[in-house]
Motif scaffolding. Sequence first.
Motif, PDB file in Angstrom:
ATOM      1  N   HIS A 120       0.837  -1.210   0.000  1.00  0.00           N
ATOM      2  CA  HIS A 120       0.000   0.000   0.000  1.00  0.00           C
ATOM      3  C   HIS A 120       0.868   1.255   0.000  1.00  0.00           C
ATOM      4  CE1 HIS A 120      -3.133  -2.766   0.599  1.00  0.00           C
ATOM      5  NE2 HIS A 120      -3.220  -2.737   1.915  1.00  0.00           N
ATOM      6  N   LEU A 121       1.910   1.247   0.814  1.00  0.00           N
ATOM      7  CA  LEU A 121       2.783   2.414   0.914  1.00  0.00           C
ATOM      8  C   LEU A 121       3.671   2.547  -0.321  1.00  0.00           C
ATOM      9  CD1 LEU A 121       3.757   2.118   4.680  1.00  0.00           C
ATOM     10  CD2 LEU A 121       1.983   3.548   3.641  1.00  0.00           C
ATOM     11  N   HIS A 122       3.995   1.418  -0.940  1.00  0.00           N
ATOM     12  CA  HIS A 122       4.760   1.466  -2.185  1.00  0.00           C
ATOM     13  C   HIS A 122       3.929   2.106  -3.294  1.00  0.00           C
ATOM     14  CE1 HIS A 122       7.875   0.237  -5.053  1.00  0.00           C
ATOM     15  NE2 HIS A 122       6.873  -0.068  -5.863  1.00  0.00           N
ATOM     16  N   VAL A 123       2.645   1.741  -3.387  1.00  0.00           N
ATOM     17  CA  VAL A 123       1.751   2.352  -4.375  1.00  0.00           C
ATOM     18  C   VAL A 123       1.654   3.854  -4.141  1.00  0.00           C
ATOM     19  CG1 VAL A 123      -0.635   2.484  -5.192  1.00  0.00           C
ATOM     20  CG2 VAL A 123       0.405   0.255  -4.771  1.00  0.00           C
ATOM     21  N   LEU A 124       1.535   4.236  -2.877  1.00  0.00           N
ATOM     22  CA  LEU A 124       1.439   5.657  -2.538  1.00  0.00           C
ATOM     23  C   LEU A 124       2.682   6.406  -3.011  1.00  0.00           C
ATOM     24  CD1 LEU A 124      -0.676   7.401  -1.008  1.00  0.00           C
ATOM     25  CD2 LEU A 124       0.788   7.187   1.010  1.00  0.00           C
ATOM     26  N   TRP A 125       3.859   5.824  -2.770  1.00  0.00           N
ATOM     27  CA  TRP A 125       5.095   6.448  -3.224  1.00  0.00           C
ATOM     28  C   TRP A 125       5.159   6.504  -4.751  1.00  0.00           C
ATOM     29  CZ3 TRP A 125       9.228   3.418  -5.537  1.00  0.00           C
ATOM     30  CH2 TRP A 125      10.281   4.224  -5.991  1.00  0.00           C
ATOM     31  N   GLU A 126       4.797   5.403  -5.430  1.00  0.00           N
ATOM     32  CA  GLU A 126       4.836   5.413  -6.895  1.00  0.00           C
ATOM     33  C   GLU A 126       3.895   6.476  -7.466  1.00  0.00           C
ATOM     34  OE1 GLU A 126       6.366   1.166  -8.608  1.00  0.00           O
ATOM     35  OE2 GLU A 126       4.199   1.470  -8.507  1.00  0.00           O
ATOM     36  N   HIS A 127       2.763   6.687  -6.810  1.00  0.00           N
ATOM     37  CA  HIS A 127       1.820   7.693  -7.284  1.00  0.00           C
ATOM     38  C   HIS A 127       2.436   9.098  -7.190  1.00  0.00           C
ATOM     39  CE1 HIS A 127      -1.658  10.510  -6.811  1.00  0.00           C
ATOM     40  NE2 HIS A 127      -2.073   9.830  -7.865  1.00  0.00           N
ATOM     41  N   LYS A 128       3.052   9.426  -6.066  1.00  0.00           N
ATOM     42  CA  LYS A 128       3.666  10.759  -5.922  1.00  0.00           C
ATOM     43  C   LYS A 128       4.846  10.914  -6.890  1.00  0.00           C
ATOM     44  CE  LYS A 128       0.708  10.631  -2.827  1.00  0.00           C
ATOM     45  NZ  LYS A 128      -0.656  10.695  -3.386  1.00  0.00           N
ATOM     46  N   LYS A 129       5.624   9.851  -7.028  1.00  0.00           N
ATOM     47  CA  LYS A 129       6.758   9.873  -7.968  1.00  0.00           C
ATOM     48  C   LYS A 129       6.260  10.090  -9.393  1.00  0.00           C
ATOM     49  CE  LYS A 129       8.767   5.932  -8.984  1.00  0.00           C
ATOM     50  NZ  LYS A 129       8.828   5.723 -10.470  1.00  0.00           N
ATOM     51  N   MET A 130       5.211   9.378  -9.757  1.00  0.00           N
ATOM     52  CA  MET A 130       4.650   9.502 -11.096  1.00  0.00           C
ATOM     53  C   MET A 130       4.119  10.912 -11.343  1.00  0.00           C
ATOM     54  SD  MET A 130       3.695   8.510 -14.013  1.00  0.00           S
ATOM     55  CE  MET A 130       2.451   8.768 -15.260  1.00  0.00           C
ATOM     56  N   MET A 131       3.447  11.490 -10.350  1.00  0.00           N
ATOM     57  CA  MET A 131       2.934  12.849 -10.502  1.00  0.00           C
ATOM     58  C   MET A 131       4.079  13.841 -10.692  1.00  0.00           C
ATOM     59  SD  MET A 131      -0.372  13.011 -10.573  1.00  0.00           S
ATOM     60  CE  MET A 131      -0.464  14.789 -10.369  1.00  0.00           C
ATOM     61  N   GLY A 132       5.156  13.690  -9.909  1.00  0.00           N
ATOM     62  CA  GLY A 132       6.302  14.567 -10.044  1.00  0.00           C
ATOM     63  C   GLY A 132       6.959  14.444 -11.411  1.00  0.00           C
ATOM     64  N   GLU A 133       7.106  13.223 -11.907  1.00  0.00           N
ATOM     65  CA  GLU A 133       7.704  12.999 -13.225  1.00  0.00           C
ATOM     66  C   GLU A 133       6.807  13.569 -14.325  1.00  0.00           C
ATOM     67  OE1 GLU A 133       8.211   8.805 -13.174  1.00  0.00           O
ATOM     68  OE2 GLU A 133      10.098   8.877 -12.027  1.00  0.00           O
ATOM     69  N   ARG A 134       5.498  13.460 -14.145  1.00  0.00           N
ATOM     70  CA  ARG A 134       4.570  14.023 -15.121  1.00  0.00           C
ATOM     71  C   ARG A 134       4.740  15.551 -15.216  1.00  0.00           C
ATOM     72  NH1 ARG A 134       0.121  11.327 -15.556  1.00  0.00           N
ATOM     73  NH2 ARG A 134       0.103  10.998 -13.300  1.00  0.00           N
ATOM     74  N   ILE A 135       4.862  16.189 -14.054  1.00  0.00           N
ATOM     75  CA  ILE A 135       5.035  17.640 -14.039  1.00  0.00           C
ATOM     76  C   ILE A 135       6.333  18.036 -14.743  1.00  0.00           C
ATOM     77  CG2 ILE A 135       5.449  19.596 -12.489  1.00  0.00           C
ATOM     78  CD1 ILE A 135       3.458  18.087 -10.527  1.00  0.00           C
ATOM     79  N   GLU A 136       7.415  17.302 -14.495  1.00  0.00           N
ATOM     80  CA  GLU A 136       8.678  17.579 -15.186  1.00  0.00           C
ATOM     81  C   GLU A 136       8.508  17.437 -16.696  1.00  0.00           C
ATOM     82  OE1 GLU A 136      11.923  15.301 -13.717  1.00  0.00           O
ATOM     83  OE2 GLU A 136      11.661  15.929 -11.626  1.00  0.00           O
ATOM     84  N   TYR A 137       7.782  16.408 -17.123  1.00  0.00           N
ATOM     85  CA  TYR A 137       7.520  16.193 -18.551  1.00  0.00           C
ATOM     86  C   TYR A 137       6.740  17.372 -19.135  1.00  0.00           C
ATOM     87  CZ  TYR A 137       5.011  14.391 -22.658  1.00  0.00           C
ATOM     88  OH  TYR A 137       4.458  14.245 -23.907  1.00  0.00           O
ATOM     89  N   LEU A 138       5.714  17.817 -18.427  1.00  0.00           N
ATOM     90  CA  LEU A 138       4.892  18.919 -18.917  1.00  0.00           C
ATOM     91  C   LEU A 138       5.696  20.203 -19.052  1.00  0.00           C
ATOM     92  CD1 LEU A 138       1.645  18.279 -16.803  1.00  0.00           C
ATOM     93  CD2 LEU A 138       2.007  17.759 -19.215  1.00  0.00           C
ATOM     94  N   VAL A 139       6.593  20.445 -18.094  1.00  0.00           N
ATOM     95  CA  VAL A 139       7.452  21.625 -18.165  1.00  0.00           C
ATOM     96  C   VAL A 139       8.431  21.493 -19.326  1.00  0.00           C
ATOM     97  CG1 VAL A 139       9.241  22.942 -16.968  1.00  0.00           C
ATOM     98  CG2 VAL A 139       7.211  22.172 -15.714  1.00  0.00           C
ATOM     99  N   ASP A 140       9.080  20.340 -19.445  1.00  0.00           N
ATOM    100  CA  ASP A 140      10.063  20.123 -20.504  1.00  0.00           C
ATOM    101  C   ASP A 140       9.449  20.254 -21.895  1.00  0.00           C
ATOM    102  OD1 ASP A 140      11.994  19.692 -18.603  1.00  0.00           O
ATOM    103  OD2 ASP A 140      11.957  17.499 -18.763  1.00  0.00           O
ATOM    104  N   GLU A 141       8.190  19.814 -22.039  1.00  0.00           N
ATOM    105  CA  GLU A 141       7.518  19.868 -23.334  1.00  0.00           C
ATOM    106  C   GLU A 141       6.864  21.221 -23.596  1.00  0.00           C
ATOM    107  OE1 GLU A 141       7.388  17.391 -25.788  1.00  0.00           O
ATOM    108  OE2 GLU A 141       8.983  16.559 -24.510  1.00  0.00           O
ATOM    109  N   GLY A 142       6.948  22.139 -22.637  1.00  0.00           N
ATOM    110  CA  GLY A 142       6.355  23.452 -22.812  1.00  0.00           C
ATOM    111  C   GLY A 142       4.841  23.468 -22.701  1.00  0.00           C
ATOM    112  N   ILE A 143       4.274  22.428 -22.115  1.00  0.00           N
ATOM    113  CA  ILE A 143       2.816  22.340 -21.972  1.00  0.00           C
ATOM    114  C   ILE A 143       2.341  23.219 -20.822  1.00  0.00           C
ATOM    115  CG2 ILE A 143       0.884  20.758 -21.519  1.00  0.00           C
ATOM    116  CD1 ILE A 143       2.604  18.562 -22.882  1.00  0.00           C
ATOM    117  N   ILE A 144       3.157  23.313 -19.767  1.00  0.00           N
ATOM    118  CA  ILE A 144       2.882  24.243 -18.670  1.00  0.00           C
ATOM    119  C   ILE A 144       4.175  24.995 -18.357  1.00  0.00           C
ATOM    120  CG2 ILE A 144       1.050  22.820 -17.650  1.00  0.00           C
ATOM    121  CD1 ILE A 144       3.091  22.002 -15.463  1.00  0.00           C
TER     122      ILE A 144
END
Length: 347
Positions: free
Chosen positions: A260-284
């Motif tokens: 359960h705690l591993h899923v929670l960590w993967e979710h926050k990690k995934m959200m952070g990586e998504r934000i980096e992707y959006l910034v890098d691609e100029g989407i936000i």
Amino acid sequence: MNAVQLPVLNPPLKSFLRWAYTLSITSAHKETVPWYYSNFIQLSCTKKFLEDGRQCYVDFFRGKPNELNFNNPFLLTCSVNYTILESLSLESWPQFFADQIRRSYYCIVFLDESRLSPAASYQKEPFPHHLFLYGFDWNERVFYASMFDSTGVYRNLEISFQEFTDAILSMRQLLQENREADHHTYFYKYEPHSPYPFDKRAVIDQLRDYLNGETRLNRINYNPDENEAFGVRVYDYLQMYYDAVQDNDPRLGSRNDVRHLHVLWEHKKMMGERIEYLVDEGIIPYDEELVEGYKDLTKRALKLRDQYIRHQIRADPEMFERLRLRFNQFRDEEPVLMQKLITLLEG
């Protein structure tokens, strides 16, 4: 060809094999990146795990059906059961699966993992499970496979043809004795049919669903399960779960404390990586509060998981209070960050 290995990458999500197996295929192809970051926002959790005595699941949610069942747009999928495969002699199974791999099909085989020496269940009680095959060496008489090993680490390894057929035979016997249901064997071929650009609208909808504790995915075909909580409401049920663990509640069924705690960590990690992707691609545009906020959530979620692992080895009397503190913090802080992300996406 006496030896074949289809391309795989270390999957970005490993909490459940449905993600690890399929993402290890698609992650090997750069054109799937926009799809990946358009998804994996929503979480779901079992609600009535105490009343019904069922196992509590916390997982990413991409709607129904299960990810193994034709739910990935980049994978041409076939599935068969043991009834269809029963005409195969036991000795023919390695040849059959090697032939599918030669045809560029990844194979996810339902078998008894307790017959596989790298598995944690080896030589213990039967453990029906899916094994991912991505290659073989006919001269060495081995399949190249991916699985969680005896230490709980997801990795690539070799499974001998002999152990493979032993695991198939055991699974056949379990099915014949009605001790297990047939969860099917799957074949996947990577075959993108059309481009998948980043879907800003889908991301915004998923973020809002998360904040509202609901889901609108696949509602044309599936009503939401009344026994599932979504989004921010998952924290309430995580708290209920760990309260039951602390109290040794006899109603608590099979436990997955660390997962359960591993899923929670993967979710926050995934959200952070998504934000980096959006910034890098100029989407936000870059937003320090958003970027650093999710980095901080990710660090705390990882630390919480690791602390719980140590707690299981040597009891920490402060562990459950620490869980309550972190769940409350995440419940308060994450909606603020998600709302900021929605605002940036809407421009």
